[in-house]
Design an enzyme around this catalytic site. Structure first.
Site, PDB file in Angstrom:
ATOM      1  N   LYS A 252      33.899 -40.414 -13.341  1.00 15.29           N
ATOM      2  CA  LYS A 252      32.497 -40.433 -13.741  1.00 15.29           C
ATOM      3  C   LYS A 252      32.249 -41.698 -14.549  1.00 15.29           C
ATOM      4  O   LYS A 252      32.319 -41.698 -15.781  1.00 15.29           O
ATOM      5  CB  LYS A 252      32.176 -39.173 -14.534  1.00 15.29           C
ATOM      6  CG  LYS A 252      30.830 -38.574 -14.178  1.00 15.29           C
ATOM      7  CD  LYS A 252      30.639 -37.178 -14.720  1.00 15.29           C
ATOM      8  CE  LYS A 252      29.205 -36.743 -14.580  1.00 15.29           C
ATOM      9  NZ  LYS A 252      28.759 -36.522 -13.198  1.00 15.29           N
TER      10      LYS A 252
ATOM     11  N   ARG B 107      38.297 -34.120 -17.320  1.00 15.53           N
ATOM     12  CA  ARG B 107      37.811 -35.121 -16.381  1.00 15.53           C
ATOM     13  C   ARG B 107      37.550 -36.449 -17.094  1.00 15.53           C
ATOM     14  O   ARG B 107      37.803 -37.523 -16.551  1.00 15.53           O
ATOM     15  CB  ARG B 107      36.534 -34.602 -15.697  1.00 15.53           C
ATOM     16  CG  ARG B 107      36.092 -35.429 -14.517  1.00 15.53           C
ATOM     17  CD  ARG B 107      35.041 -34.701 -13.712  1.00 15.53           C
ATOM     18  NE  ARG B 107      33.800 -34.511 -14.458  1.00 15.53           N
ATOM     19  CZ  ARG B 107      32.758 -33.787 -14.020  1.00 15.53           C
ATOM     20  NH1 ARG B 107      32.810 -33.176 -12.836  1.00 15.53           N
ATOM     21  NH2 ARG B 107      31.676 -33.661 -14.742  1.00 15.53           N
TER      22      ARG B 107
HETATM   23  C1  LIG Z   1      28.586 -35.483 -12.216  1.00 14.12           C
HETATM   24  C2  LIG Z   1      28.675 -35.647 -10.766  1.00 14.12           C
HETATM   25  C3  LIG Z   1      28.715 -34.545  -9.887  1.00 14.12           C
HETATM   26  C4  LIG Z   1      28.537 -33.127 -10.351  1.00 14.12           C
HETATM   27  O1  LIG Z   1      29.579 -32.677 -11.175  1.00 14.12           O
HETATM   28  P1  LIG Z   1      29.387 -31.397 -12.101  1.00 14.12           P
HETATM   29  O2  LIG Z   1      30.662 -31.361 -12.886  1.00 14.12           O
HETATM   30  O3  LIG Z   1      29.236 -30.224 -11.227  1.00 14.12           O
HETATM   31  O4  LIG Z   1      28.183 -31.640 -12.924  1.00 14.12           O
HETATM   32  C5  LIG Z   1      28.850 -34.800  -8.538  1.00 14.12           C
HETATM   33  N1  LIG Z   1      28.938 -36.050  -8.049  1.00 14.12           N
HETATM   34  C6  LIG Z   1      28.900 -37.137  -8.863  1.00 14.12           C
HETATM   35  C7  LIG Z   1      28.998 -38.488  -8.267  1.00 14.12           C
HETATM   36  C8  LIG Z   1      28.772 -36.966 -10.239  1.00 14.12           C
HETATM   37  O5  LIG Z   1      28.720 -38.041 -11.032  1.00 14.12           O
END
Ligand SMILES: *Cc1c(COP(=O)(O)O)cnc(C)c1O
Length: 340
Positions: free
Chosen positions: A184, A82
């Site tokens: 992210k 990711r």
């Molecule tokens: C990090 C995040 C998540 C959760 O992702 P995980 O991989 O399950 O920790 C969900 N939504 C947003 C906007 C995020 O930044």
């Protein structure tokens, strides 16, 4: 290895400096070897790309102690993958996912004294991140980057049981169609701060963001994906190109299908169908699943039958199974639990 003397059960979710962090620099078109350092400070140009135009991305994951005393992380390859995708979207050089997993392993191992013991509910939060470090004044990607990983012990998310959340449908949007909602990036959080501060001021725990184009479909909250359970016991999660692909949510879908024998589907979810669901939860690394008891749509309350005092039965089963897999008391699918 002797553990630090920390009151694990009463830790909150805040930054506590640990002994080592990983640092690698990108210069002249290549990443260096990277190394562990005790220096927690970042020194960069006043004109660094990250400071001027927010060129920064991150990941979030946890390291914890299993029932049989091993220190592990959960599906770190997916975080590495990711982060490569986030880098590509912001014109940053990818930090290769194999090197990412190795760097996570080294950083956690170096801070093993801070990994909370099994049963405490606490974990070592792991924060990989990368930013443009060289000077940028005309708008363009930086030439140089720094990739770092720090760790910080965090407390149990649910202290004294699950407390269902009350969330509101937000009038602010989180992500545009064809924008950056699926990566992210710090920029998605900067612009969400006003909405969350306002939600808290109005007495809500979180914002439910809708699709920005039509405002008819459910997307996610500021930092967690939604999971719903239908009255006939099917798991449903919203499908959209502008939500962040949560690793927890993807894992829970597989758990529902392969461990609980449930049907699970990823599809568009309309605001109009919220009233028909039996249960609702928020999924992410921090809490695994937080139960949602109520959604407020401009004064109109949509109350899930699971109520405001307990977690719904299916949400609970999903939570128990995934945390059991993570803690080593339930057999994990190949590659999910990676020992450091
Ligand atoms: C990090 C995040 C998540 C959760 O992702 P995980 O991989 O399950 O920790 C969900 N939504 C947003 C906007 C995020 O930044």
């Amino acid at each position: 290895m002797e553990k630090k003397s920390i009151d694990w059960e009463n830790l909150g979710f805040g930054y506590i400096k640990t002994d080592y962090r990983f640092v690698s620099n990108y210069k002249n078109g290549a990443w260096d070897e990277g190394s562990l350092t005790e220096d927690a400070n970042v020194v960069i140009s006043e004109c660094a790309g990250v400071l001027q135009y927010a060129q920064t991305i991150f990941e979030g994951m946890k390291a914890y102690t299993t029932a049989d005393g091993r220190i592990v992380t959960f599906r770190p390859d997916l975080n590495g993958e990711r982060m490569e995708q986030s880098a590509e979207r912001l014109e940053m050089p990818a930090f290769p996912k194999d090197k990412f997993v190795e760097a996570v392993r080294r950083t956690v191992k170096a801070n093993a004294a801070y990994v909370p013991p099994y049963g405490s509910g606490a974990t070592l939060y792991v924060r990989p991140y990368m930013f443009g470090s060289s000077p940028v004044i005309g708008v363009k990607p930086a030439d140089e980057y720094q990739f770092r990983i720090f760790t910080t012990p965090v407390g149990p998310y649910f202290k004294g049981g699950f407390k269902p959340l009350t969330i509101r449908i937000s009038d602010f949007d989180r992500a545009a169609p064809r924008g950056t909602g699926h990566i992210k990036a710090g920029l998605n959080y900067a612009m969400s701060l006003h909405a969350i501060v306002d939600a808290h001021n109005q007495g809500y725990d979180e914002n439910m963001y809708l699709d920005a184009a039509t405002r008819t479909r459910v997307e996610e909250t500021g930092g967690a994906n939604f999971l719903f359970v239908t009255k006939d016991g099917k798991v449903v999660t919203p499908k959209s190109d502008s939500i962040l692909p949560s690793i927890t949510r993807r894992s829970l879908i597989q758990v529902a299908r392969e461990y609980l024998g449930m049907e699970a589907e990823e599809r568009e979810v309309y605001v109009d169908e919220l009233k028909d669901f039996a249960e609702c939860g928020l999924c992410g690394t921090a809490a695994v699943i937080s139960p949602v008891g109520k959604v407020v749509d401009h004064g109109k309350e949509i109350c899930f039958p699971s109520g405001m005092t307990e977690i719904g039965p299916v949400t609970k089963k999903l939570y128990d199974t995934l945390t059991g897999i993570q803690m080593g008391t339930i057999k994990a699918p190949e590659g999910w639990v990676v020992e450091v």
